[in-house]
Design a protein around this motif. Structure first.
Motif, short mmCIF file in Angstrom:
data_model
loop_
_atom_site.label_atom_id
_atom_site.label_comp_id
_atom_site.label_asym_id
_atom_site.label_seq_id
_atom_site.Cartn_x
_atom_site.Cartn_y
_atom_site.Cartn_z
N GLN A 44 -28.92 32.20 -33.20
CA GLN A 44 -29.11 33.72 -32.69
C GLN A 44 -28.67 33.28 -31.25
OE1 GLN A 44 -27.99 37.11 -33.98
NE2 GLN A 44 -28.56 35.12 -36.07
N ASP A 45 -27.76 33.50 -30.24
CA ASP A 45 -27.38 32.86 -29.63
C ASP A 45 -28.13 33.77 -28.31
OD1 ASP A 45 -24.61 32.29 -30.09
OD2 ASP A 45 -23.52 34.44 -29.37
N GLU A 46 -28.97 35.04 -28.54
CA GLU A 46 -30.11 35.13 -27.69
C GLU A 46 -31.11 34.46 -27.58
OE1 GLU A 46 -30.32 37.63 -31.17
OE2 GLU A 46 -28.80 37.48 -30.01
N ILE A 47 -31.86 33.47 -28.42
CA ILE A 47 -32.48 32.11 -28.73
C ILE A 47 -32.39 30.80 -28.06
CG2 ILE A 47 -34.25 31.80 -30.04
CD1 ILE A 47 -33.43 33.23 -32.43
N ASP A 48 -33.44 30.70 -27.36
CA ASP A 48 -33.46 28.96 -26.68
C ASP A 48 -34.60 28.42 -27.23
OD1 ASP A 48 -31.27 29.74 -24.74
OD2 ASP A 48 -32.61 29.97 -23.19
N ILE A 49 -34.50 27.02 -27.48
CA ILE A 49 -35.47 26.76 -28.49
C ILE A 49 -35.96 25.01 -26.81
CG2 ILE A 49 -36.38 24.76 -30.34
CD1 ILE A 49 -33.95 26.82 -31.63
N CYS A 50 -37.11 25.34 -26.99
CA CYS A 50 -37.71 23.82 -26.36
C CYS A 50 -39.02 23.99 -27.24
CB CYS A 50 -38.39 24.66 -25.15
SG CYS A 50 -39.67 25.28 -25.08
#
Length: 160
Positions: A44-50
């Protein structure tokens, strides 16, 4: 709605011989789920992963790192806790995240300080066994938030 997903690093790693993006280095079960979702165009575009790395602290999946063999333990978690907590606060403030979701083992949880006053909801992927946690992770990164607590589900419904 915007989400920051914090995934712990994995013991299983590729050994490329030169620095590569963090997402390419890690080859554990949860990273396979994340990579497949990216390949399938389902992240999903609204998810950033670190990544919460035992060696490097909190890093982006695009940060270039070399192979390492360091495991998280209580001492290391305590050593990096203040920096990790400060970095998480900074990321939430800078990116205006609504939710922070952690997928961490117990040793990694010790690296997270008090986030009770964070202006975003804080959730942990819970469950007995790696399979259940993997299933939950897959649902989240593909946009199905039904397995999380009611607060995230309600926020998702309001955002739609």
């Amino acid at each position: 709605m915007s989400i920051l997903l914090v995934q712990s690093c994995s013991k299983s790693k590729n050994q490329p011989g030169e620095p590569v993006k963090a997402l390419e280095l890690y080859s554990g079960y949860f990273f396979k789920i994340i990579k497949k979702s990216i390949r399938d165009g389902k992240l999903q575009d609204e998810i950033d992963i670190c990544v919460l790395s035992a060696e490097h602290g909190l890093i982006d999946t695009t940060d270039e790192i070399s192979y390492y063999d360091r495991r998280m333990n209580a001492d290391r978690a305590a050593e990096i806790r203040d920096d990790i907590t400060m970095e998480l606060r900074s990321r939430v403030d800078e990116n205006d995240y609504d939710h922070v979701i952690f997928n961490l083992g117990s040793a990694y949880r010790g690296a997270i300080g008090d986030l009770s006053d964070l202006p975003a909801s804080v959730q942990f992927i819970e469950g007995d066994g790696i399979g259940y946690k993997g299933h939950t992770l897959k649902q989240i990164i593909r946009g199905d938030y039904s397995s999380l607590e009611m607060e995230v589900r309600n926020a998702t419904a309001q955002a739609d």
